[in-house]
Motif scaffolding. Structure first.
Motif, PDB file in Angstrom:
ATOM      1  N   VAL A  33       0.851  -1.183   0.000  1.00 56.04           N
ATOM      2  CA  VAL A  33       0.000   0.000   0.000  1.00 56.04           C
ATOM      3  C   VAL A  33       0.889   1.235   0.000  1.00 56.04           C
ATOM      4  CG1 VAL A  33      -1.777   1.231   1.295  1.00 56.04           C
ATOM      5  CG2 VAL A  33      -1.772  -1.265   1.277  1.00 56.04           C
ATOM      6  N   MET A  34       0.609   2.161  -0.935  1.00 59.24           N
ATOM      7  CA  MET A  34       1.350   3.419  -1.000  1.00 59.24           C
ATOM      8  C   MET A  34       0.808   4.417   0.015  1.00 59.24           C
ATOM      9  SD  MET A  34       1.506   3.786  -5.156  1.00 59.24           S
ATOM     10  CE  MET A  34       1.660   5.534  -5.115  1.00 59.24           C
ATOM     11  N   TYR A  35      -0.517   4.513   0.060  1.00 62.19           N
ATOM     12  CA  TYR A  35      -1.180   5.482   0.937  1.00 62.19           C
ATOM     13  C   TYR A  35      -2.356   4.829   1.632  1.00 62.19           C
ATOM     14  CZ  TYR A  35       1.356   9.221  -1.382  1.00 62.19           C
ATOM     15  OH  TYR A  35       2.356  10.025  -1.856  1.00 62.19           O
ATOM     16  N   PRO A  41       1.143   8.488   4.038  1.00 62.46           N
ATOM     17  CA  PRO A  41       2.012   7.676   3.179  1.00 62.46           C
ATOM     18  C   PRO A  41       2.537   6.462   3.934  1.00 62.46           C
ATOM     19  CG  PRO A  41       3.106   9.721   3.794  1.00 62.46           C
ATOM     20  CD  PRO A  41       1.726   9.782   4.359  1.00 62.46           C
ATOM     21  N   ILE A  48       8.094   5.218  -3.939  1.00 67.73           N
ATOM     22  CA  ILE A  48       6.894   5.443  -4.741  1.00 67.73           C
ATOM     23  C   ILE A  48       7.277   5.711  -6.193  1.00 67.73           C
ATOM     24  CG2 ILE A  48       4.946   7.022  -5.123  1.00 67.73           C
ATOM     25  CD1 ILE A  48       4.793   7.238  -2.023  1.00 67.73           C
ATOM     26  N   PRO A  64      -5.065  -0.146  -7.100  1.00 68.21           N
ATOM     27  CA  PRO A  64      -4.787   0.994  -6.222  1.00 68.21           C
ATOM     28  C   PRO A  64      -6.062   1.533  -5.594  1.00 68.21           C
ATOM     29  CG  PRO A  64      -4.824   1.717  -8.503  1.00 68.21           C
ATOM     30  CD  PRO A  64      -4.979   0.205  -8.509  1.00 68.21           C
ATOM     31  N   GLU A  68      -3.875   6.285  -4.135  1.00 69.32           N
ATOM     32  CA  GLU A  68      -2.755   5.698  -4.866  1.00 69.32           C
ATOM     33  C   GLU A  68      -2.895   5.948  -6.364  1.00 69.32           C
ATOM     34  OE1 GLU A  68      -1.753   2.002  -1.877  1.00 69.32           O
ATOM     35  OE2 GLU A  68      -3.350   1.753  -3.354  1.00 69.32           O
ATOM     36  N   LYS A  71      -1.929   9.420  -7.235  1.00 77.17           N
ATOM     37  CA  LYS A  71      -0.472   9.594  -7.232  1.00 77.17           C
ATOM     38  C   LYS A  71       0.143   8.976  -8.492  1.00 77.17           C
ATOM     39  CE  LYS A  71       3.493  10.642  -5.357  1.00 77.17           C
ATOM     40  NZ  LYS A  71       3.932  12.006  -5.154  1.00 77.17           N
ATOM     41  N   ILE A  72      -0.340   7.813  -8.878  1.00 83.91           N
ATOM     42  CA  ILE A  72       0.198   7.117 -10.047  1.00 83.91           C
ATOM     43  C   ILE A  72      -0.025   7.928 -11.317  1.00 83.91           C
ATOM     44  CG2 ILE A  72      -0.076   5.073 -11.523  1.00 83.91           C
ATOM     45  CD1 ILE A  72      -0.712   3.532  -8.838  1.00 83.91           C
TER      46      ILE A  72
END
Length: 156
Positions: A33-35, A41, A48, A64, A68, A71-72
């Protein structure tokens, strides 16, 4: 990102012991998990960038959360149309299309459920939208009805 499947105790002469990690714990590890959904975060910022530029193009399936995905793709997601645009953008990064059932997971409640309905989902995974309600069975039936029609509620 790695997944630990066994822990080994050994020295230069021999293996002293092996303990396998349970399948349940392995499954829990296969969820980078990114966020968090609260915006916190959960990865180092440098990681990332590497994830987006190096790992995502190799992925067959990417799931995601909205933060996420934002952000991507480097943009805001506020509607189903935005979600579709983000999915197409992620696909152009190299993720290969795979024929899999679509299951919506996380952050779903009666207030936003209809955003996901036009996607043609095959399944729905909810937790707090059901168990945090006073009448669990009724809240589950209400959500199921929204997605799959009133006749599906009787199968619950």
């Amino acid at each position: 990102m790695s997944v630990i499947v066994s822990v080994v105790a050994e020295n230069t002469d021999r293996v002293i012991g092996i303990q396998d990690v349970s399948p349940d714990m392995i499954g829990k590890q296969i969820d980078p998990v990114m966020y968090a959904k609260n915006g916190c975060p959960l990865m180092e910022p440098a990681a990332i960038k590497t994830l987006i530029e190096t790992i995502i193009p190799l992925a067959d399936v990417l799931t995601p959360n909205i933060l996420e995905a934002e952000k991507i793709v480097g943009g805001r997601i506020k509607s189903v149309v935005d979600m579709e645009k983000a999915a197409k953008a992620i696909h152009t990064m190299g993720c290969r299309a795979v024929e899999i059932p679509i299951v919506v997971i996380g952050g779903i409640g009666k207030e936003n459920a209809m955003l996901f309905q036009p996607m043609g989902i095959d399944g729905l995974a909810v937790a707090s939208a059901v168990i945090a309600q006073p009448d669990i069975k009724k809240s589950a039936a209400d959500l199921k009805s929204l997605f799959f029609g009133k006749e599906a509620v009787n199968e619950f």
